[in-house]
Motif scaffolding. Structure first.
Motif, PDB file in Angstrom:
ATOM      1  N   GLU A  46      -0.441 -32.322  -9.611  1.00 18.10           N
ATOM      2  CA  GLU A  46      -0.844 -33.598  -9.028  1.00 18.10           C
ATOM      3  C   GLU A  46      -1.952 -34.268  -9.838  1.00 18.10           C
ATOM      4  O   GLU A  46      -2.001 -35.495  -9.948  1.00 18.10           O
ATOM      5  CB  GLU A  46      -1.301 -33.392  -7.576  1.00 18.10           C
ATOM      6  CG  GLU A  46      -0.193 -32.996  -6.615  1.00 18.10           C
ATOM      7  CD  GLU A  46       0.089 -31.498  -6.610  1.00 18.10           C
ATOM      8  OE1 GLU A  46       0.910 -31.050  -5.789  1.00 18.10           O
ATOM      9  OE2 GLU A  46      -0.512 -30.770  -7.436  1.00 18.10           O
ATOM     10  N   TRP A  47      -2.863 -33.453 -10.380  1.00 16.29           N
ATOM     11  CA  TRP A  47      -3.950 -33.988 -11.211  1.00 16.29           C
ATOM     12  C   TRP A  47      -3.351 -34.728 -12.410  1.00 16.29           C
ATOM     13  O   TRP A  47      -3.701 -35.878 -12.701  1.00 16.29           O
ATOM     14  CB  TRP A  47      -4.818 -32.832 -11.694  1.00 16.29           C
ATOM     15  CG  TRP A  47      -6.267 -33.102 -12.015  1.00 16.29           C
ATOM     16  CD1 TRP A  47      -7.338 -32.463 -11.479  1.00 16.29           C
ATOM     17  CD2 TRP A  47      -6.815 -34.031 -12.964  1.00 16.29           C
ATOM     18  NE1 TRP A  47      -8.515 -32.938 -12.021  1.00 16.29           N
ATOM     19  CE2 TRP A  47      -8.223 -33.908 -12.937  1.00 16.29           C
ATOM     20  CE3 TRP A  47      -6.258 -34.971 -13.830  1.00 16.29           C
ATOM     21  CZ2 TRP A  47      -9.073 -34.672 -13.743  1.00 16.29           C
ATOM     22  CZ3 TRP A  47      -7.101 -35.749 -14.633  1.00 16.29           C
ATOM     23  CH2 TRP A  47      -8.490 -35.589 -14.581  1.00 16.29           C
ATOM     24  N   ILE A  61     -10.730 -43.526  -0.705  1.00 16.69           N
ATOM     25  CA  ILE A  61     -10.542 -42.127  -1.086  1.00 16.69           C
ATOM     26  C   ILE A  61      -9.145 -41.718  -0.635  1.00 16.69           C
ATOM     27  O   ILE A  61      -8.776 -41.906   0.525  1.00 16.69           O
ATOM     28  CB  ILE A  61     -11.585 -41.206  -0.427  1.00 16.69           C
ATOM     29  CG1 ILE A  61     -13.006 -41.628  -0.802  1.00 16.69           C
ATOM     30  CG2 ILE A  61     -11.345 -39.752  -0.836  1.00 16.69           C
ATOM     31  CD1 ILE A  61     -14.087 -40.859  -0.061  1.00 16.69           C
ATOM     32  N   ILE A  62      -8.362 -41.168  -1.557  1.00 16.03           N
ATOM     33  CA  ILE A  62      -7.011 -40.702  -1.238  1.00 16.03           C
ATOM     34  C   ILE A  62      -6.965 -39.195  -1.436  1.00 16.03           C
ATOM     35  O   ILE A  62      -7.402 -38.682  -2.476  1.00 16.03           O
ATOM     36  CB  ILE A  62      -5.956 -41.376  -2.139  1.00 16.03           C
ATOM     37  CG1 ILE A  62      -5.926 -42.885  -1.888  1.00 16.03           C
ATOM     38  CG2 ILE A  62      -4.571 -40.769  -1.897  1.00 16.03           C
ATOM     39  CD1 ILE A  62      -4.966 -43.634  -2.804  1.00 16.03           C
ATOM     40  N   GLY A  63      -6.448 -38.477  -0.457  1.00 15.98           N
ATOM     41  CA  GLY A  63      -6.331 -37.030  -0.566  1.00 15.98           C
ATOM     42  C   GLY A  63      -5.024 -36.626  -1.223  1.00 15.98           C
ATOM     43  O   GLY A  63      -3.984 -37.254  -0.996  1.00 15.98           O
ATOM     44  N   MET A  64      -5.077 -35.587  -2.043  1.00 14.14           N
ATOM     45  CA  MET A  64      -3.844 -35.076  -2.646  1.00 14.14           C
ATOM     46  C   MET A  64      -2.946 -34.429  -1.598  1.00 14.14           C
ATOM     47  O   MET A  64      -1.729 -34.398  -1.743  1.00 14.14           O
ATOM     48  CB  MET A  64      -4.171 -34.056  -3.742  1.00 14.14           C
ATOM     49  CG  MET A  64      -4.648 -34.663  -5.039  1.00 14.14           C
ATOM     50  SD  MET A  64      -4.864 -33.414  -6.331  1.00 14.14           S
ATOM     51  CE  MET A  64      -5.338 -34.462  -7.718  1.00 14.14           C
ATOM     52  N   ASP A  65      -3.571 -33.901  -0.542  1.00 10.58           N
ATOM     53  CA  ASP A  65      -2.805 -33.223   0.498  1.00 10.58           C
ATOM     54  C   ASP A  65      -2.311 -34.231   1.533  1.00 10.58           C
ATOM     55  O   ASP A  65      -2.847 -34.348   2.625  1.00 10.58           O
ATOM     56  CB  ASP A  65      -3.654 -32.133   1.165  1.00 10.58           C
ATOM     57  CG  ASP A  65      -5.054 -32.618   1.534  1.00 10.58           C
ATOM     58  OD1 ASP A  65      -5.395 -33.781   1.224  1.00 10.58           O
ATOM     59  OD2 ASP A  65      -5.800 -31.830   2.146  1.00 10.58           O
ATOM     60  N   GLY A  66      -1.276 -34.978   1.170  1.00 12.73           N
ATOM     61  CA  GLY A  66      -0.680 -35.946   2.087  1.00 12.73           C
ATOM     62  C   GLY A  66      -0.810 -37.366   1.593  1.00 12.73           C
ATOM     63  O   GLY A  66       0.171 -38.127   1.560  1.00 12.73           O
ATOM     64  N   GLY A  67      -2.010 -37.762   1.221  1.00 11.26           N
ATOM     65  CA  GLY A  67      -2.236 -39.133   0.789  1.00 11.26           C
ATOM     66  C   GLY A  67      -1.488 -39.496  -0.478  1.00 11.26           C
ATOM     67  O   GLY A  67      -1.054 -40.644  -0.657  1.00 11.26           O
ATOM     68  N   LEU A  68      -1.305 -38.510  -1.354  1.00 13.63           N
ATOM     69  CA  LEU A  68      -0.607 -38.773  -2.609  1.00 13.63           C
ATOM     70  C   LEU A  68       0.881 -39.021  -2.361  1.00 13.63           C
ATOM     71  O   LEU A  68       1.496 -39.881  -3.005  1.00 13.63           O
ATOM     72  CB  LEU A  68      -0.802 -37.589  -3.562  1.00 13.63           C
ATOM     73  CG  LEU A  68      -0.923 -37.919  -5.055  1.00 13.63           C
ATOM     74  CD1 LEU A  68      -2.021 -38.930  -5.304  1.00 13.63           C
ATOM     75  CD2 LEU A  68      -1.177 -36.654  -5.848  1.00 13.63           C
ATOM     76  N   ASP A  69       1.465 -38.270  -1.422  1.00  7.53           N
ATOM     77  CA  ASP A  69       2.872 -38.497  -1.064  1.00  7.53           C
ATOM     78  C   ASP A  69       3.059 -39.898  -0.493  1.00  7.53           C
ATOM     79  O   ASP A  69       4.052 -40.579  -0.781  1.00  7.53           O
ATOM     80  CB  ASP A  69       3.333 -37.457  -0.038  1.00  7.53           C
ATOM     81  CG  ASP A  69       3.461 -36.064  -0.639  1.00  7.53           C
ATOM     82  OD1 ASP A  69       3.575 -35.968  -1.877  1.00  7.53           O
ATOM     83  OD2 ASP A  69       3.435 -35.084   0.129  1.00  7.53           O
ATOM     84  N   GLY A 118       5.127 -46.676  -3.637  1.00  9.58           N
ATOM     85  CA  GLY A 118       5.619 -47.094  -4.944  1.00  9.58           C
ATOM     86  C   GLY A 118       7.132 -47.105  -5.020  1.00  9.58           C
ATOM     87  O   GLY A 118       7.725 -47.991  -5.659  1.00  9.58           O
ATOM     88  N   ARG A 119       7.773 -46.132  -4.378  1.00  8.24           N
ATOM     89  CA  ARG A 119       9.242 -46.099  -4.371  1.00  8.24           C
ATOM     90  C   ARG A 119       9.809 -47.258  -3.555  1.00  8.24           C
ATOM     91  O   ARG A 119      10.846 -47.830  -3.892  1.00  8.24           O
ATOM     92  CB  ARG A 119       9.739 -44.771  -3.797  1.00  8.24           C
ATOM     93  CG  ARG A 119       9.743 -43.625  -4.779  1.00  8.24           C
ATOM     94  CD  ARG A 119      10.504 -42.426  -4.245  1.00  8.24           C
ATOM     95  NE  ARG A 119       9.907 -41.900  -3.021  1.00  8.24           N
ATOM     96  CZ  ARG A 119       8.904 -41.037  -2.989  1.00  8.24           C
ATOM     97  NH1 ARG A 119       8.382 -40.599  -4.128  1.00  8.24           N
ATOM     98  NH2 ARG A 119       8.417 -40.597  -1.844  1.00  8.24           N
TER      99      ARG A 119
END
Length: 583
Positions: free
Chosen positions: A76-77, A139-147, A153-154
């Motif tokens: 994810e990084w 602030i966006i979390g990788m655990d959920g926010g990234l999805d 975007g899709r």
């Protein structure tokens, strides 16, 4: 008709999309999910990056905006970084071990408008200093926010906008701002351009550090320039990048699972394996085994016959060497050690075992590269040579290493005074002292600011003595002191993994504070100091030492995130111990 190659990349933001065209369904990234390794193809990575980049556009990220990433090394990084670059933004890495105050400084100084946090813990850290970072909008979390970001975007893809943004990027504009570890004062933001990174990618390809069929295991923090080179170069050449699963205790077991062909690492990993592999082996037998291994491999590499008696000796030590190769997965083509010095004894041992560990030299300000050793041209004990890909180097009159070339950074973010102090007529003043031998290989001899001038006027580089002390399996850290003093002293910390089993076998206490005061341990470390001193002239020898009752840590401010010692902090924290050693 023009042929698309990685060299077609004009800016770093082009890499994932060019790689998808060139390598399609080959494996780009491999990561641990539960107990199994999951692969993503180059096409899948490019689609993920496109979705995230489109989502960033939807969230209002404009060209030139800074986006901070606060997370451990994971797919994810890398996806976030490539997406930010694809959206025309600038990436600001932050070590996950950074304290809240350090995060506040980096976010505020860089003017980051968005932060991607790995988990709730990292998010809470930033929320606690939110009032100190007024430019931070979200602030966006990788655990959920990234999805969620990728889903946006899709739903509303922005291919035309992203193409236009990439086309508008100036190759000499900022791409990543890496903040230095800050061994003295607050961290400074090293501005690295798209040209800087593409220079490194082309150098990596030219020197065959990473090749298309490689499997590269990455556990280094992506907030460090070394990991960034590896991550981007693997994408550039089409190699598979296997991400560390997250548990430091699993690094060695994961090597056996991944079977890497290329391993970028810091010296401590190699030193740990060396210590375990050589434990209990008499020094004379170890030296003989290494001599035999090196001799046989040099003859074979030169295509020359190996004498029968040498072949017989090699057959006796080869089972030990085979076990060493197995620790690294059995397929390692080469390893690269950086970020800190490593002893020539360790390098020779691994070379004899068939695990070529090459040492390089660079700094954040030089995009992590300055000199290079290669499989075809190297000298153990040196940090390599220069002169390839425009990498220029010279030694100033006072012994300082100066660098020039397309790898040198653009300057420090928002800090023209600091930039002017290190960049003169295109030459980067590294602060490191070194020498160049007759074949063009460079050896680091110390840091200008670390040089100890004794009461007798002698100049001593403490790193040389410290590195020798740290070759002992019992020593975790050693800090030498003696500026304007009559002789050198040292603070030594114990390696818990090694000293505790040793103590248990002898019926001694197994807690570090008790062991630090135990006469038996004192005698053991005295032997280490005596052996280290035998390598130096009297003026450079440690006359007295103290064993600390704990190790140096990041939490106490004594180590940087890359585990470099902050001398000024150590000297201040333990000033009383120094006074006692001179009492």
């Amino acid at each position: 008709m023009s042929v698309t190659t990685a060299a077609s990349a004009r800016v770093v933001a082009d890499l994932p999309f060019l790689a998808a065209q060139l390598h399609d369904d080959r494996t780009a990234w491999r990561s641990k999910v539960g107990d199994r390794w999951v692969d993503r193809s180059f096409t899948e990575v490019a689609e993920w990056v496109m979705d995230l980049a489109s989502g960033l556009v939807q969230r209002g990220i404009a060209p030139g905006d800074r986006v901070a990433v606060l997370a451990n090394t994971r797919p994810e990084w890398s996806a976030v970084e490539l997406a930010v670059l694809a959206a025309g933004g600038v990436v600001v890495p932050i070590y996950p071990s950074s304290a809240a105050e350090e995060c506040a400084w980096i976010i505020s100084d860089s003017g980051a408008v968005l932060l991607i946090a790995e988990n709730a813990e990292q998010r809470a850290k930033v929320e606690s200093i939110r009032s100190d970072v007024p430019d931070l909008r979200e602030i966006i979390g990788m655990d959920g926010g990234l999805d969620e970001l990728a889903s946006e975007g899709r739903t509303s893809p922005q291919p035309a906008e992203l193409d236009a943004r990439r086309a508008a990027i100036d190759p000499d504009s900022p791409s990543v701002i890496i903040y230095t570890s800050g061994t003295t004062g607050p961290p400074k933001g090293c501005v690295l351009t798209h040209t800087n990174w593409l220079t490194m990618c082309r150098l990596t390809e030219e020197l065959s550090y990473v090749v298309p069929d490689d499997v590269v295991y990455l556990f280094l923090p992506l907030a460090h320039v070394f990991a960034q080179i590896v991550h981007l170069s693997a994408m550039y050449v089409g190699a598979t990048l296997a991400f560390h699963g997250g548990d430091p205790a699993r690094i060695v077991p994961e090597l056996a699972e991944v079977n890497p062909t290329f391993l970028p690492s810091v010296p401590r990993i190699f030193e740990k394996v060396y210590t375990a592999a050589t434990a209990g082996v008499p020094e004379d037998k170890l030296k003989q085994a290494v001599h035999i291994g090196l001799s046989v491999r040099r003859l074979r590499a030169a295509g020359q016959p190996v004498p029968p008696e040498l072949e017989a000796g090699f057959a006796q030590v080869e089972p030990v060497f085979a076990r060493v190769r197995a620790i690294f997965g059995g397929r390692l083509r080469q390893a690269l050690s950086g970020a800190a010095p490593i002893s020539v004894e360790v390098l020779e041992f691994f070379s004899a075992a068939g695990v070529p560990v090459l040492e390089g030299y660079g700094m954040s300000e030089s995009t992590g590269v300055g000199t290079v050793n290669t499989l075809h041209r190297h000298r153990l004990g040196s940090v390599g040579a220069f002169g390839v890909a425009g990498l220029d180097l010279r030694i100033a009159e006072d012994g300082e290493i100066l660098m020039r070339g397309p790898h040198v950074f653009a300057g420090y973010w928002n800090n023209p005074e600091a930039t002017a102090a290190v960049l003169t007529d295109g030459w980067l003043h590294t602060g490191d002292l070194g020498e160049v031998d007759e074949d063009g290989f460079v050896k680091i001899t110390g840091r200008k600011k670390d040089i100890i001038i004794t009461a007798g006027g002698k100049n001593i580089a403490p790193a040389n003595v410290e590195n020798q002390l740290r070759q002992s399996r019992w020593v975790s850290h050693a800090v030498v002191y003696g500026d304007r003093r009559p002789y050198l002293v040292a603070l030594i910390t114990l390696d818990q993994d090694e000293i505790v089993p040793w103590a248990a076998e002898r019926g001694l206490p197994t807690d570090i504070p008790s062991l630090a005061a135990a006469p038996e341990v004192r005698e053991l470390i005295q032997g280490v100091v005596d052996e280290a001193n035998s390598h130096f002239a009297r003026v450079s020898q440690v006359k007295r030492f103290a064993i600390l009752d704990r190790d140096l840590t990041q939490d106490t401010g004594e180590l940087t995130p890359t585990l470099k010692v902050k001398r000024n902090v150590v000297h201040t924290t333990h000033a009383q111990r120094y006074d006692e050693l001179y009492g």
